[in-house]
Design a protein around this motif. Structure first.
Motif, mmCIF file in Angstrom:
data_model
loop_
_atom_site.group_PDB
_atom_site.id
_atom_site.type_symbol
_atom_site.label_atom_id
_atom_site.label_comp_id
_atom_site.label_asym_id
_atom_site.label_seq_id
_atom_site.Cartn_x
_atom_site.Cartn_y
_atom_site.Cartn_z
ATOM 1 N N ASN A 64 0.835 -1.201 0.000
ATOM 2 C CA ASN A 64 0.000 0.000 0.000
ATOM 3 C C ASN A 64 0.873 1.255 0.000
ATOM 4 O OD1 ASN A 64 -2.808 -1.149 0.406
ATOM 5 N ND2 ASN A 64 -1.724 -2.072 2.137
ATOM 6 N N LYS A 65 0.401 2.298 -0.694
ATOM 7 C CA LYS A 65 1.076 3.598 -0.691
ATOM 8 C C LYS A 65 0.106 4.631 -0.136
ATOM 9 C CE LYS A 65 4.179 2.653 -4.563
ATOM 10 N NZ LYS A 65 4.665 3.082 -5.896
ATOM 11 N N ILE A 66 0.506 5.275 0.968
ATOM 12 C CA ILE A 66 -0.352 6.248 1.622
ATOM 13 C C ILE A 66 0.370 7.590 1.621
ATOM 14 C CG2 ILE A 66 -1.641 6.805 3.707
ATOM 15 C CD1 ILE A 66 -1.715 3.857 4.360
ATOM 16 N N HIS A 67 -0.286 8.593 1.042
ATOM 17 C CA HIS A 67 0.357 9.881 0.790
ATOM 18 C C HIS A 67 0.127 10.868 1.932
ATOM 19 C CE1 HIS A 67 1.627 9.297 -3.535
ATOM 20 N NE2 HIS A 67 0.901 8.222 -3.306
ATOM 21 N N GLN A 68 0.722 12.033 1.779
ATOM 22 C CA GLN A 68 0.842 13.023 2.842
ATOM 23 C C GLN A 68 -0.490 13.398 3.495
ATOM 24 O OE1 GLN A 68 2.438 12.991 -0.047
ATOM 25 N NE2 GLN A 68 4.394 14.081 0.008
ATOM 26 N N ASN A 69 -0.413 13.521 4.827
ATOM 27 C CA ASN A 69 -1.498 14.057 5.656
ATOM 28 C C ASN A 69 -2.732 13.157 5.735
ATOM 29 O OD1 ASN A 69 -0.070 16.553 6.202
ATOM 30 N ND2 ASN A 69 -0.544 17.124 4.090
ATOM 31 N N SER A 70 -2.629 11.924 5.309
ATOM 32 C CA SER A 70 -3.763 11.012 5.443
ATOM 33 C C SER A 70 -3.797 10.401 6.841
ATOM 34 C CB SER A 70 -3.691 9.907 4.386
ATOM 35 O OG SER A 70 -3.943 10.447 3.104
ATOM 36 N N VAL A 71 -5.013 10.117 7.310
ATOM 37 C CA VAL A 71 -5.208 9.531 8.639
ATOM 38 C C VAL A 71 -5.985 8.229 8.461
ATOM 39 C CG1 VAL A 71 -6.118 9.857 10.958
ATOM 40 C CG2 VAL A 71 -5.312 11.839 9.644
ATOM 41 N N ILE A 72 -5.397 7.138 8.905
ATOM 42 C CA ILE A 72 -6.006 5.819 8.787
ATOM 43 C C ILE A 72 -6.432 5.329 10.168
ATOM 44 C CG2 ILE A 72 -5.735 3.463 7.934
ATOM 45 C CD1 ILE A 72 -5.453 5.679 5.776
ATOM 46 N N SER A 73 -7.632 4.784 10.244
ATOM 47 C CA SER A 73 -8.210 4.281 11.501
ATOM 48 C C SER A 73 -8.425 5.410 12.513
ATOM 49 C CB SER A 73 -7.341 3.179 12.106
ATOM 50 O OG SER A 73 -8.068 2.423 13.047
ATOM 51 N N ALA A 74 -8.887 6.556 12.000
ATOM 52 C CA ALA A 74 -9.248 7.666 12.884
ATOM 53 C C ALA A 74 -10.444 7.277 13.750
ATOM 54 C CB ALA A 74 -9.585 8.896 12.046
ATOM 55 N N ILE A 75 -10.568 7.917 14.890
ATOM 56 C CA ILE A 75 -11.697 7.668 15.783
ATOM 57 C C ILE A 75 -12.997 7.962 15.037
ATOM 58 C CG2 ILE A 75 -12.857 8.486 17.879
ATOM 59 C CD1 ILE A 75 -10.071 8.992 19.043
ATOM 60 N N PRO A 76 -14.001 7.070 15.132
ATOM 61 C CA PRO A 76 -15.252 7.272 14.393
ATOM 62 C C PRO A 76 -15.933 8.592 14.750
ATOM 63 C CG PRO A 76 -15.182 5.080 15.338
ATOM 64 C CD PRO A 76 -14.022 5.822 15.913
ATOM 65 N N GLN A 77 -16.482 9.247 13.754
ATOM 66 C CA GLN A 77 -17.280 10.447 13.968
ATOM 67 C C GLN A 77 -18.736 10.010 14.144
ATOM 68 O OE1 GLN A 77 -16.183 13.726 11.288
ATOM 69 N NE2 GLN A 77 -14.308 12.606 10.810
ATOM 70 N N ASP A 78 -18.955 9.331 15.255
ATOM 71 C CA ASP A 78 -20.231 8.669 15.510
ATOM 72 C C ASP A 78 -20.515 8.787 17.003
ATOM 73 O OD1 ASP A 78 -22.381 6.967 15.839
ATOM 74 O OD2 ASP A 78 -21.470 5.252 14.840
ATOM 75 N N PHE A 79 -21.675 9.342 17.350
ATOM 76 C CA PHE A 79 -22.013 9.542 18.759
ATOM 77 C C PHE A 79 -22.185 8.227 19.511
ATOM 78 C CE2 PHE A 79 -23.672 13.640 16.999
ATOM 79 C CZ PHE A 79 -22.744 14.458 17.644
ATOM 80 N N HIS A 80 -22.303 7.103 18.778
ATOM 81 C CA HIS A 80 -22.429 5.799 19.427
ATOM 82 C C HIS A 80 -21.075 5.212 19.824
ATOM 83 C CE1 HIS A 80 -26.269 6.067 17.126
ATOM 84 N NE2 HIS A 80 -26.742 5.600 18.263
ATOM 85 N N TYR A 81 -19.994 5.847 19.406
ATOM 86 C CA TYR A 81 -18.670 5.323 19.744
ATOM 87 C C TYR A 81 -18.379 5.589 21.220
ATOM 88 C CZ TYR A 81 -13.620 4.642 19.735
ATOM 89 O OH TYR A 81 -12.345 4.211 20.007
ATOM 90 N N CYS A 82 -17.986 4.510 21.920
ATOM 91 C CA CYS A 82 -17.749 4.608 23.367
ATOM 92 C C CYS A 82 -16.319 4.244 23.750
ATOM 93 C CB CYS A 82 -18.726 3.706 24.120
ATOM 94 S SG CYS A 82 -20.466 4.124 23.854
ATOM 95 N N GLY A 83 -15.395 4.367 22.815
ATOM 96 C CA GLY A 83 -13.993 4.110 23.131
ATOM 97 C C GLY A 83 -13.547 2.677 22.958
ATOM 98 N N GLU A 84 -14.344 1.846 22.286
ATOM 99 C CA GLU A 84 -13.962 0.452 22.078
ATOM 100 C C GLU A 84 -12.732 0.353 21.165
ATOM 101 O OE1 GLU A 84 -17.303 -2.205 21.107
ATOM 102 O OE2 GLU A 84 -18.624 -0.529 21.588
ATOM 103 N N ASN A 85 -12.001 -0.748 21.327
ATOM 104 C CA ASN A 85 -10.819 -0.993 20.490
ATOM 105 C C ASN A 85 -11.266 -1.628 19.172
ATOM 106 O OD1 ASN A 85 -9.015 -0.058 22.496
ATOM 107 N ND2 ASN A 85 -9.052 -2.048 23.503
ATOM 108 N N THR A 86 -11.463 -0.807 18.186
ATOM 109 C CA THR A 86 -12.015 -1.269 16.920
ATOM 110 C C THR A 86 -10.957 -1.192 15.816
ATOM 111 O OG1 THR A 86 -12.921 0.933 16.455
ATOM 112 C CG2 THR A 86 -14.353 -0.654 17.579
ATOM 113 N N VAL A 87 -11.348 -1.645 14.612
ATOM 114 C CA VAL A 87 -10.358 -1.926 13.573
ATOM 115 C C VAL A 87 -10.741 -1.270 12.254
ATOM 116 C CG1 VAL A 87 -9.451 -3.820 12.131
ATOM 117 C CG2 VAL A 87 -9.570 -4.086 14.611
#
Length: 259
Positions: free
Chosen positions: A56-79
């Protein structure tokens, strides 16, 4: 042997494969796996839950596996799991899943252009093109060989079938079935996607069957299940027709409208 800049910040708990190139100012958290032959350009961020395959090639300023922008997210260790041979260009954000029961998935050999956002729990198949500034909301499902032109907005939970194309600037909240072009405001069925169908090596006879199937769907029966019955009765079965019928029967949101 990997080529890793001493200016990158990499957790000692992260697992880095062979022949990986990591440029300065890359940031990698603890729970991260990077497969062989990956290239991470400057200022890439791999957050907890990142699973990168090979090449894989990932270019500048990209964020992978960012915290979900979802109000249901409660800090679980997700993938967030990404396959092999993907090209992810600048300023892309891909969120990990909201809950441990889910997963954000991206397959192999996808081309993700600048400024794309892939939200939590999205499933993307293989060899898709996601155009500039495309936004895909949570729990969407994108199959294989799909083309999103620039500025497309896919709303939560939508499905897009194999070999479909969505034209620039479209927003949609219903399913887009396989092998078609969708465009306009509001978005509508615009015929079969002959260009990609030809690229996939589908012969003219099958192409004609696909066109006839969609005449029944978009210019015949208003009810999806009735359209499926008509397709089964009138059109010779083949893998492509079977995939259309399966997609239609599994639709929960309904389809975009006809012209």
């Amino acid at each position: 042997m990997s080529n890793i800049s001493d200016k990158a910040v990499i957790s000692p708990k992260a697992k880095i494969g062979n022949n990986v190139t990591i440029y300065p100012f890359v940031y990698i958290e603890d729970d991260v796996v990077v497969g062989d032959d990956c290239v991470l350009y400057p200022n890439v961020n791999l957050m907890n839950g990142t699973r990168l395959g090979k090449g894989n090639k990932i270019h500048q300023n990209s964020v992978i596996s960012a915290i979900p922008q979802d109000f249901h997210y409660c800090g679980e260790n997700t993938v967030c799991e990404i396959g092999n041979g993907n090209i992810i260009r600048e300023n892309v954000v891909i969120n990990r899943a909201t809950h441990t029961s889910g997963k954000t998935l991206i397959g192999d050999r996808n081309f993700v252009m600048e400024g794309v956002h892939v939200s939590h729990d999205v499933h993307i198949g293989n060899e898709n093109v996601l155009g500039y500034g495309t936004k895909i909301a949570g729990n969407a499902e994108i199959h294989n060989y799909v083309i999103f032109s620039s500025g497309v907005i896919a709303n939560p939970g939508v499905r897009v079938g194999d070999c479909a194309m969505i034209q620039s600037g479209c927003r949609f909240s219903k399913d887009i079935p396989p092998y078609i072009v969708a465009g306009g405001h509001p978005i509508k069925y615009g015929g079969i996607n002959g260009f990609v169908i030809d690229q996939r090596g589908i012969d003219e006879k099958i192409k004609s069957h696909i066109a006839n199937a969609y005449r029944l769907v978009f210019h015949g029966q208003d009810d999806i299940l009735n359209a499926c019955v008509q397709i089964e009765q009138q059109i010779q079965p083949c893998p492509e027709i079977n995939s259309i019928i399966k997609f239609l029967k599994e639709s929960k949101l309904g389809l975009i409208t006809k012209l």
